[in-house]
Design a protein around this motif. Structure first.
Motif, mmCIF file in Angstrom:
data_model
loop_
_atom_site.group_PDB
_atom_site.id
_atom_site.type_symbol
_atom_site.label_atom_id
_atom_site.label_comp_id
_atom_site.label_asym_id
_atom_site.label_seq_id
_atom_site.Cartn_x
_atom_site.Cartn_y
_atom_site.Cartn_z
ATOM 1 N N THR A 106 4.618 6.267 11.907
ATOM 2 C CA THR A 106 4.694 4.412 11.443
ATOM 3 C C THR A 106 3.368 4.363 10.425
ATOM 4 O O THR A 106 2.328 4.158 12.031
ATOM 5 C CB THR A 106 5.615 4.008 11.809
ATOM 6 N N LEU A 107 3.040 4.211 9.556
ATOM 7 C CA LEU A 107 1.561 3.545 8.989
ATOM 8 C C LEU A 107 1.866 2.616 7.883
ATOM 9 O O LEU A 107 3.200 1.507 8.150
ATOM 10 C CB LEU A 107 1.121 4.764 7.602
ATOM 11 N N ARG A 108 0.848 2.459 8.144
ATOM 12 C CA ARG A 108 0.452 0.809 7.298
ATOM 13 C C ARG A 108 -0.520 0.729 6.168
ATOM 14 O O ARG A 108 -1.446 1.846 6.424
ATOM 15 C CB ARG A 108 0.519 -0.246 8.386
ATOM 16 N N SER A 109 -1.749 -0.219 5.385
ATOM 17 C CA SER A 109 -2.202 0.673 5.016
ATOM 18 C C SER A 109 -3.100 -1.302 4.741
ATOM 19 O O SER A 109 -2.368 -2.279 5.658
ATOM 20 C CB SER A 109 -2.134 0.191 3.360
ATOM 21 N N LEU A 110 -4.614 -1.781 5.398
ATOM 22 C CA LEU A 110 -4.949 -2.509 5.766
ATOM 23 C C LEU A 110 -5.353 -4.079 3.682
ATOM 24 O O LEU A 110 -5.601 -4.530 4.122
ATOM 25 C CB LEU A 110 -6.679 -2.706 6.310
ATOM 26 N N VAL A 111 -5.159 -2.964 3.097
ATOM 27 C CA VAL A 111 -5.181 -3.507 1.711
ATOM 28 C C VAL A 111 -3.974 -3.732 1.475
ATOM 29 O O VAL A 111 -3.093 -2.963 0.994
ATOM 30 C CB VAL A 111 -5.316 -2.039 0.545
ATOM 31 N N PRO A 112 -3.963 -5.411 1.052
ATOM 32 C CA PRO A 112 -2.832 -5.750 0.447
ATOM 33 C C PRO A 112 -2.073 -5.117 -0.919
ATOM 34 O O PRO A 112 -2.956 -5.135 -1.784
ATOM 35 C CB PRO A 112 -2.752 -7.408 0.072
ATOM 36 N N GLY A 113 -1.291 -4.742 -1.285
ATOM 37 C CA GLY A 113 -0.762 -4.462 -2.338
ATOM 38 C C GLY A 113 -1.089 -2.872 -2.581
ATOM 39 O O GLY A 113 -0.319 -2.189 -3.995
ATOM 40 N N ALA A 114 -1.448 -1.915 -1.641
ATOM 41 C CA ALA A 114 -1.829 -0.740 -2.056
ATOM 42 C C ALA A 114 -0.483 0.157 -1.860
ATOM 43 O O ALA A 114 1.243 -0.252 -1.095
ATOM 44 C CB ALA A 114 -2.792 -0.245 -1.415
ATOM 45 N N GLN A 115 -0.603 1.320 -2.169
ATOM 46 C CA GLN A 115 -0.007 2.721 -2.268
ATOM 47 C C GLN A 115 -0.079 3.044 -0.796
ATOM 48 O O GLN A 115 -1.348 3.785 -0.879
ATOM 49 C CB GLN A 115 0.812 3.396 -3.357
ATOM 50 N N ILE A 116 0.758 3.837 0.222
ATOM 51 C CA ILE A 116 0.328 5.539 0.939
ATOM 52 C C ILE A 116 1.021 6.167 0.027
ATOM 53 O O ILE A 116 2.342 6.662 -0.264
ATOM 54 C CB ILE A 116 0.613 4.531 2.409
ATOM 55 N N ARG A 117 0.673 7.380 0.320
ATOM 56 C CA ARG A 117 0.877 8.869 -0.755
ATOM 57 C C ARG A 117 0.790 9.301 0.726
ATOM 58 O O ARG A 117 -0.866 9.333 1.272
ATOM 59 C CB ARG A 117 0.042 9.193 -1.761
ATOM 60 N N TYR A 118 0.920 10.624 1.145
ATOM 61 C CA TYR A 118 0.994 11.546 2.383
ATOM 62 C C TYR A 118 1.377 13.170 1.858
ATOM 63 O O TYR A 118 2.483 13.386 0.738
ATOM 64 C CB TYR A 118 1.082 11.689 3.812
ATOM 65 N N THR A 119 1.272 13.865 2.411
ATOM 66 C CA THR A 119 1.133 15.366 1.844
ATOM 67 C C THR A 119 1.290 16.140 4.204
ATOM 68 O O THR A 119 1.205 15.263 4.407
ATOM 69 C CB THR A 119 0.437 16.387 1.345
ATOM 70 N N TYR A 165 4.505 6.788 0.917
ATOM 71 C CA TYR A 165 5.325 6.253 1.824
ATOM 72 C C TYR A 165 6.059 5.003 1.735
ATOM 73 O O TYR A 165 5.026 4.014 1.175
ATOM 74 C CB TYR A 165 3.940 5.977 3.434
ATOM 75 N N THR A 166 7.581 4.952 2.106
ATOM 76 C CA THR A 166 8.046 3.278 2.392
ATOM 77 C C THR A 166 8.924 3.449 3.889
ATOM 78 O O THR A 166 8.960 2.149 3.667
ATOM 79 C CB THR A 166 9.195 3.308 1.610
ATOM 80 N N LYS A 167 8.778 4.431 4.849
ATOM 81 C CA LYS A 167 9.511 4.084 6.272
ATOM 82 C C LYS A 167 8.467 5.302 7.238
ATOM 83 O O LYS A 167 8.489 5.886 6.159
ATOM 84 C CB LYS A 167 10.955 3.819 5.890
ATOM 85 N N PRO A 168 8.611 4.437 8.344
ATOM 86 C CA PRO A 168 8.317 5.688 9.151
ATOM 87 C C PRO A 168 8.856 7.048 8.851
ATOM 88 O O PRO A 168 10.663 7.051 8.667
ATOM 89 C CB PRO A 168 9.134 5.199 10.436
ATOM 90 N N PHE A 169 8.374 8.416 8.730
ATOM 91 C CA PHE A 169 8.941 9.338 8.351
ATOM 92 C C PHE A 169 9.048 10.401 9.662
ATOM 93 O O PHE A 169 7.785 10.129 10.725
ATOM 94 C CB PHE A 169 8.173 9.970 7.460
#
Length: 624
Positions: free
Chosen positions: A564-577, A590-594
């Motif tokens: 479960t990920l979250r960003s400290l920057v409001p409005g930011a995207q999280i992208r992952y590989t 990232y839109t939900k826990p994976f």
């Protein structure tokens, strides 16, 4: 009553950032007015009531005294950046913002802010408090120009935990222009820091004009070239390569006065550092007669500690007394920093002149000669109305209790100094060296070149400058904390800002807020609200990597690991590989826990992509 969109958005961001804390913790913190408002550093007392005050486009600021008018003038500029036109007035009834000097706090740096139906009042015993109240007001306003700026009804009573709230900038290893120094001061002032430690001389460059010694700026201010790469990783002589480009610069005395005046206007004290007796090979490049052995010498092109230092003879004392006479006239603050650190005695042990000094003064250990040297300098500074401050090595040779100590090699020196009656600034490498890396991976390819070490945000924030080993009376000698920015590998203003932010926000709270009132979990959502303010100022902050990609947050069940990920920057995207490649705008959003299957080795990486398009370094975890 009009809907307060800005305030509601703050609450939404706060709750979002606290999801990992659990619903009860989030609700508890969200109820705190200071949390809702996102104020940094955290004030002592914040009380909110229903309603907002609409700040008009044209504003009258009531100010009468010199300090009131100074702060009003600065506030004019701050409000202009938000699209407001402010005019100073002596008509209190007709003012939307009122600056009033009154004893509402025990120190000049305390203040009160009151916002109600009749406008905004900032009250303080002195100019510094009025200025800090104005900075708090700015944090209540939108970060960018808005047609309507609504300020919540609030009453804030505040004062700092420490007298010394410092930040040091080394301009010797790399030189920074006056305009950036002013920007640096503005950034410190915005978060209520009040001391700028200006490291002006070192082996790699002398940066201050001294009229009596023109060769200091003709020769000592320049080096013939600069080392390429991370010196600490070099193993063989052939690893050392140079750029073959002359480098240098200095500040004229007129420029020094300009910077000092700019700082004073913002209630910042400038502490100059003139290194002695070590870190002085640049002096010897211009005046080799001050060495213990014949030259020639040159301004150093490497980093670290040089064994060539000035000889503690009478010509050297005359030199430093002349220099300090001019320095004392340029800097009105009470302290002059003499360095005193990393002074090898190799040349002194070999010197007949030093042996004569030791016999004459009854000194049996060459290391104690530096204490004798420091005491003479301390007496001279006292004759100029100045106090000596130096790094904790100055304790080793003995120094009067009137001298102050900066504890950098951990806290041991500071504890010893406080027990002996010295005033102390706490600046240990473990918690306050913001030239250290922000990535746990040494020399990460995803970070700019830096000196090494690892100093994450939480380690700064959780630092308490009051050592528990000291009694309450001894703790009174702790003036406060200071963050240090050495610049061997910090070559540009943009890189200074990258190393400075967001860590300076944590430094400000260490310096202003009592340790008992601090909470890192509560700090993070308030910090999140400041990225928009940094964007508005075009600050090149380091975008924080996503949180949650570590083994502590891994949830394993049914042969799978869930993140479960979250960003400290409001409005930011999280992208992952999941294949170890560097994430970018084209990789998985990232839109939900994976889930990640266990039993085979793979590398998970995730980055934050801020609304302005800038990316964080990757967070990464090996799953197996």
């Amino acid at each position: 009553m009009p809907f307060n969109f800005a305030l509601s958005a703050r609450v939404f961001l706060l709750l979002s950032a606290l999801l990992l804390l659990g619903q009860s913790a989030a609700a508890q913190l969200a109820e705190t007015p200071a949390q809702q408002l996102g104020l940094i550093p955290l004030p002592r007392e914040v009380k909110m009531s229903a309603g907002t005050y609409a700040l008009p486009q044209k504003i009258n600021i009531y100010a009468v005294s010199a300090d009131e008018r100074n702060v009003a003038g600065l506030l004019q500029g701050f409000l202009a950046a938000l699209g407001k036109t402010a005019t100073l007035t002596t008509n209190r009834q007709g003012a939307q913002i009122r600056l009033v000097t009154a004893r509402v706090a025990p120190t000049p740096e305390g203040y009160q802010v009151a916002v109600g139906p009749d406008g905004i009042g900032i009250t303080a015993p002195g100019g510094a408090g009025l200025f800090y109240g104005a900075q708090t007001l700015l944090q209540l306003l939108p970060p960018r120009p808005a047609a309507t700026a609504r300020v919540p009804y609030v009453r804030i009573a505040d004062e700092p935990a420490f007298r010394w709230r410092g930040a040091m900038l080394d301009v010797c290893r790399h030189f920074f222009p006056v305009e950036f120094l002013k920007r640096y001061l503005d950034l410190l002032a915005a978060y209520k820091l009040n001391t700028f430690h200006w490291h002006l001389t070192d082996d790699q460059g002398w940066r201050i004009e001294i009229k009596k010694y023109p060769k200091l700026t003709q020769v000592s201010a320049f080096r013939k070239e600069t080392l390429i790469g991370a010196q600490q990783t070099f193993k063989k002589p052939e690893d050392f390569k140079y750029d073959a480009t002359p480098y240098g610069g200095f500040y004229t005395q007129a420029q020094i006065r300009e910077v000092v005046a700019y700082a004073q206007q913002r209630y910042i004290t400038v502490v100059p550092e003139i290194e002695m007796p070590g870190h002085s090979v640049a002096i010897l490049a211009a005046y080799p007669e001050l060495a213990c052995k014949p030259g020639p010498y040159e301004t150093w092109t490497m980093w670290g500690v040089n064994e060539d230092i000035v000889c503690p003879t009478e010509p050297t004392f005359r030199f430093f007394e002349d220099v300090l006479t001019e320095v004392s006239a340029l800097f009105p603050g009470p302290y002059v920093h003499i360095g005193g650190d990393e002074a090898p005695k190799t040349r002194w042990k070999e010197s007949a002149a030093v042996q004569d000094i030791m016999r004459r003064e009854g000194i049996t250990d060459v290391e104690k000669v530096q204490g004798w040297f420091n005491r003479r300098i301390e007496q001279f500074l006292a004759s100029k109305g100045k106090k000596l401050i130096g790094w904790d090595e100055i304790l080793e040779g003995g120094i009067p209790t009137s001298a102050a100590v900066m504890s950098w090699r951990g806290e041991k020196g500071g504890i010893e100094a406080a027990r002996a009656g010295h005033d102390v600034v706490m600046t240990p490498t473990t918690n306050m060296y913001i030239d250290y890396g922000q990535n746990p991976r040494p020399h990460s390819p995803f970070e700019p070149l830096m000196i090494g070490g690892y100093l994450p945000l939480d380690r700064i924030y959780n630092y308490n400058p009051l050592p528990k080993e000291l009694t309450p009376d001894e703790q009174k000698h702790i003036l406060g904390p200071q963050a240090n920015m050495w610049t061997e590998y910090i070559t540009t203003p943009q890189k200074v800002e990258y190393m400075l932010f967001p860590r300076l926000l944590a430094v400000s709270e260490v310096a202003w807020t009592p340790a008992a009132r601090k909470s890192y979990a509560a700090f993070l959502p308030r910090m999140s609200q400041h990225f928009a303010r940094l964007d508005a100022k075009k600050v090149n902050y380091r975008v924080p990597e996503p949180l949650g990609l570590d083994s502590a947050n891994l949830v394993a069940q049914g042969g799978k690991a869930q993140f479960t990920l979250r960003s400290l920057v409001p409005g930011a995207q999280i992208r992952y590989t999941l294949d170890g490649k560097l994430p970018d705008e084209t990789t998985e959003l990232y839109t939900k826990p994976f889930d990640v299957p266990q039993g085979r080795q793979l590398t998970v990486r995730a980055v934050t992509i801020a609304p302005n398009g800038r990316k964080s370094p990757p967070a990464e975890l090996l799953v197996q």
